[in-house]
Design a protein around this motif. Structure first.
Motif, PDB file in Angstrom:
ATOM      1  N   LEU A   5     -24.716  42.576 -23.332  1.00  0.00           N
ATOM      2  CA  LEU A   5     -24.848  42.278 -24.757  1.00  0.00           C
ATOM      3  C   LEU A   5     -26.305  41.936 -25.024  1.00  0.00           C
ATOM      4  O   LEU A   5     -26.841  40.998 -24.437  1.00  0.00           O
ATOM      5  CB  LEU A   5     -23.957  41.100 -25.151  1.00  0.00           C
ATOM      6  CG  LEU A   5     -24.138  40.574 -26.574  1.00  0.00           C
ATOM      7  CD1 LEU A   5     -23.726  41.623 -27.607  1.00  0.00           C
ATOM      8  CD2 LEU A   5     -23.328  39.289 -26.759  1.00  0.00           C
ATOM      9  N   ILE A   6     -26.934  42.718 -25.892  1.00  0.00           N
ATOM     10  CA  ILE A   6     -28.314  42.461 -26.292  1.00  0.00           C
ATOM     11  C   ILE A   6     -28.264  41.978 -27.737  1.00  0.00           C
ATOM     12  O   ILE A   6     -27.707  42.648 -28.604  1.00  0.00           O
ATOM     13  CB  ILE A   6     -29.185  43.732 -26.171  1.00  0.00           C
ATOM     14  CG1 ILE A   6     -29.120  44.262 -24.741  1.00  0.00           C
ATOM     15  CG2 ILE A   6     -30.617  43.429 -26.593  1.00  0.00           C
ATOM     16  CD1 ILE A   6     -29.717  45.654 -24.573  1.00  0.00           C
ATOM     17  N   VAL A   7     -28.833  40.800 -27.980  1.00  0.00           N
ATOM     18  CA  VAL A   7     -28.729  40.152 -29.278  1.00  0.00           C
ATOM     19  C   VAL A   7     -30.097  40.118 -29.958  1.00  0.00           C
ATOM     20  O   VAL A   7     -31.074  39.661 -29.362  1.00  0.00           O
ATOM     21  CB  VAL A   7     -28.178  38.713 -29.125  1.00  0.00           C
ATOM     22  CG1 VAL A   7     -28.109  38.000 -30.466  1.00  0.00           C
ATOM     23  CG2 VAL A   7     -26.817  38.739 -28.443  1.00  0.00           C
ATOM     24  N   ASP A   8     -30.146  40.584 -31.196  1.00  0.00           N
ATOM     25  CA  ASP A   8     -31.350  40.491 -32.023  1.00  0.00           C
ATOM     26  C   ASP A   8     -31.365  39.066 -32.590  1.00  0.00           C
ATOM     27  O   ASP A   8     -30.741  38.776 -33.610  1.00  0.00           O
ATOM     28  CB  ASP A   8     -31.290  41.541 -33.137  1.00  0.00           C
ATOM     29  CG  ASP A   8     -32.541  41.589 -33.986  1.00  0.00           C
ATOM     30  OD1 ASP A   8     -33.340  40.634 -33.947  1.00  0.00           O
ATOM     31  OD2 ASP A   8     -32.713  42.582 -34.716  1.00  0.00           O
ATOM     32  N   GLY A  14     -30.469  34.646 -39.077  1.00  0.00           N
ATOM     33  CA  GLY A  14     -30.507  34.864 -40.518  1.00  0.00           C
ATOM     34  C   GLY A  14     -29.179  35.303 -41.112  1.00  0.00           C
ATOM     35  O   GLY A  14     -29.049  35.390 -42.331  1.00  0.00           O
ATOM     36  N   SER A  15     -28.189  35.557 -40.264  1.00  0.00           N
ATOM     37  CA  SER A  15     -26.890  36.046 -40.735  1.00  0.00           C
ATOM     38  C   SER A  15     -25.756  35.033 -40.627  1.00  0.00           C
ATOM     39  O   SER A  15     -24.778  35.130 -41.360  1.00  0.00           O
ATOM     40  CB  SER A  15     -26.490  37.298 -39.940  1.00  0.00           C
ATOM     41  OG  SER A  15     -27.435  38.318 -40.112  1.00  0.00           O
ATOM     42  N   TRP A  16     -25.843  34.108 -39.686  1.00  0.00           N
ATOM     43  CA  TRP A  16     -24.775  33.132 -39.516  1.00  0.00           C
ATOM     44  C   TRP A  16     -25.075  31.907 -40.374  1.00  0.00           C
ATOM     45  O   TRP A  16     -26.130  31.272 -40.184  1.00  0.00           O
ATOM     46  CB  TRP A  16     -24.652  32.707 -38.059  1.00  0.00           C
ATOM     47  CG  TRP A  16     -24.169  33.784 -37.126  1.00  0.00           C
ATOM     48  CD1 TRP A  16     -23.898  35.089 -37.422  1.00  0.00           C
ATOM     49  CD2 TRP A  16     -23.915  33.637 -35.727  1.00  0.00           C
ATOM     50  NE1 TRP A  16     -23.505  35.754 -36.299  1.00  0.00           N
ATOM     51  CE2 TRP A  16     -23.495  34.890 -35.241  1.00  0.00           C
ATOM     52  CE3 TRP A  16     -24.005  32.576 -34.852  1.00  0.00           C
ATOM     53  CZ2 TRP A  16     -23.160  35.099 -33.908  1.00  0.00           C
ATOM     54  CZ3 TRP A  16     -23.678  32.779 -33.527  1.00  0.00           C
ATOM     55  CH2 TRP A  16     -23.245  34.028 -33.061  1.00  0.00           C
ATOM     56  N   PRO A  17     -24.186  31.546 -41.289  1.00  0.00           N
ATOM     57  CA  PRO A  17     -24.456  30.441 -42.226  1.00  0.00           C
ATOM     58  C   PRO A  17     -24.902  29.136 -41.553  1.00  0.00           C
ATOM     59  O   PRO A  17     -25.851  28.502 -42.018  1.00  0.00           O
ATOM     60  CB  PRO A  17     -23.121  30.267 -42.960  1.00  0.00           C
ATOM     61  CG  PRO A  17     -22.489  31.629 -42.889  1.00  0.00           C
ATOM     62  CD  PRO A  17     -22.899  32.197 -41.568  1.00  0.00           C
ATOM     63  N   SER A 104     -27.389  43.141 -37.487  1.00  0.00           N
ATOM     64  CA  SER A 104     -26.924  43.712 -38.746  1.00  0.00           C
ATOM     65  C   SER A 104     -27.990  44.585 -39.383  1.00  0.00           C
ATOM     66  O   SER A 104     -27.830  45.055 -40.497  1.00  0.00           O
ATOM     67  CB  SER A 104     -26.483  42.588 -39.707  1.00  0.00           C
ATOM     68  OG  SER A 104     -25.253  42.066 -39.251  1.00  0.00           O
ATOM     69  N   ASP A 105     -29.058  44.820 -38.664  1.00  0.00           N
ATOM     70  CA  ASP A 105     -30.127  45.705 -39.106  1.00  0.00           C
ATOM     71  C   ASP A 105     -29.625  47.144 -38.945  1.00  0.00           C
ATOM     72  O   ASP A 105     -29.464  47.627 -37.825  1.00  0.00           O
ATOM     73  CB  ASP A 105     -31.375  45.446 -38.250  1.00  0.00           C
ATOM     74  CG  ASP A 105     -32.558  46.317 -38.603  1.00  0.00           C
ATOM     75  OD1 ASP A 105     -32.363  47.450 -39.080  1.00  0.00           O
ATOM     76  OD2 ASP A 105     -33.694  45.864 -38.365  1.00  0.00           O
ATOM     77  N   ALA A 122     -23.590  41.253 -36.889  1.00  0.00           N
ATOM     78  CA  ALA A 122     -23.753  39.803 -36.753  1.00  0.00           C
ATOM     79  C   ALA A 122     -22.422  39.100 -37.023  1.00  0.00           C
ATOM     80  O   ALA A 122     -22.057  38.161 -36.314  1.00  0.00           O
ATOM     81  CB  ALA A 122     -24.826  39.307 -37.714  1.00  0.00           C
ATOM     82  N   ARG A 123     -21.716  39.544 -38.022  1.00  0.00           N
ATOM     83  CA  ARG A 123     -20.416  38.936 -38.372  1.00  0.00           C
ATOM     84  C   ARG A 123     -19.402  39.104 -37.239  1.00  0.00           C
ATOM     85  O   ARG A 123     -18.663  38.186 -36.909  1.00  0.00           O
ATOM     86  CB  ARG A 123     -19.882  39.544 -39.661  1.00  0.00           C
ATOM     87  CG  ARG A 123     -18.548  38.923 -40.077  1.00  0.00           C
ATOM     88  CD  ARG A 123     -18.100  39.425 -41.406  1.00  0.00           C
ATOM     89  NE  ARG A 123     -18.993  38.857 -42.407  1.00  0.00           N
ATOM     90  CZ  ARG A 123     -19.086  39.294 -43.636  1.00  0.00           C
ATOM     91  NH1 ARG A 123     -18.361  40.303 -44.039  1.00  0.00           N
ATOM     92  NH2 ARG A 123     -19.905  38.719 -44.486  1.00  0.00           N
TER      93      ARG A 123
END
Length: 171
Positions: A5-8, A14-17, A104-105, A122-123
């Motif tokens: 798993l590669i995570v930006d 910027g996506s998780w509240p 999410s890009d 991201a969600r």
């Protein structure tokens, strides 16, 4: 063959509240919180986890380090996190069974998908991380459903001696 798993990193922040709120207080705290959650997720799933951050958004960050089994990577000067992610996907495509890129890009999703990686929004990653945390808590409760008291840990004979001492004080 393993799953990777590669995570930006900044895209997820910027996506998780909860991380957006924390980022407003401190970007470093938000980064640490994300890495901590990914560390738990990695422990639960066994996936290799790499989180990539843009170096220009961090002050004096190291290029690469590990937190538990999570590899934290900062892009090089003049390189974006997206470019670094693309390079990692390209380098790993022959060594991993499945490579997932969490972002999410849309452009990054298309490019990495073209390189053979699978996309996770991201969600979707947030949902998977929350599910893993719930599963871990449930497993812990099953292992230790009762309170952890001193009496639970004592040999029965010793517990009797203590109980006799206690009763003598109240009589």
């Amino acid at each position: 063959m393993r799953e990777v798993l590669i995570v930006d990193g900044y895209n997820i922040i910027g996506s998780w509240p909860a991380l957006v709120e924390l980022k407003n207080e401190s970007l470093e705290l938000a980064r640490d919180q994300l890495v901590g959650m990914l560390k738990e997720f990695q422990s639960f799933t066994g996936m290799q986890v790499i989180v990539v951050f843009d170096a220009h958004m961090s002050s004096g960050a190291r290029k690469e380090y590990k937190v538990g089994n999570v590899q934290v990577v900062f892009s090089k000067e003049g390189e974006t996190a997206d470019e670094r992610i693309e390079r990692i996907v390209y380098e790993m495509e022959k060594r991993a069974a499945h490579i997932y890129v969490a972002t999410s890009d849309q452009v990054e999703q298309q490019i990495t998908f073209g390189e053979g990686a699978l996309r996770i929004s991201a969600r979707e990653l947030e949902r998977r991380v929350k599910e893993a945390r719930k599963s871990v808590r449930k497993a812990v409760r099953k292992l230790n459903p009762s309170r952890n008291t001193l009496a639970d840990q004592l040999d029965g004979r010793i517990a009797e001696i203590f109980e006799k001492w206690r009763r003598k004080d109240t009589d």
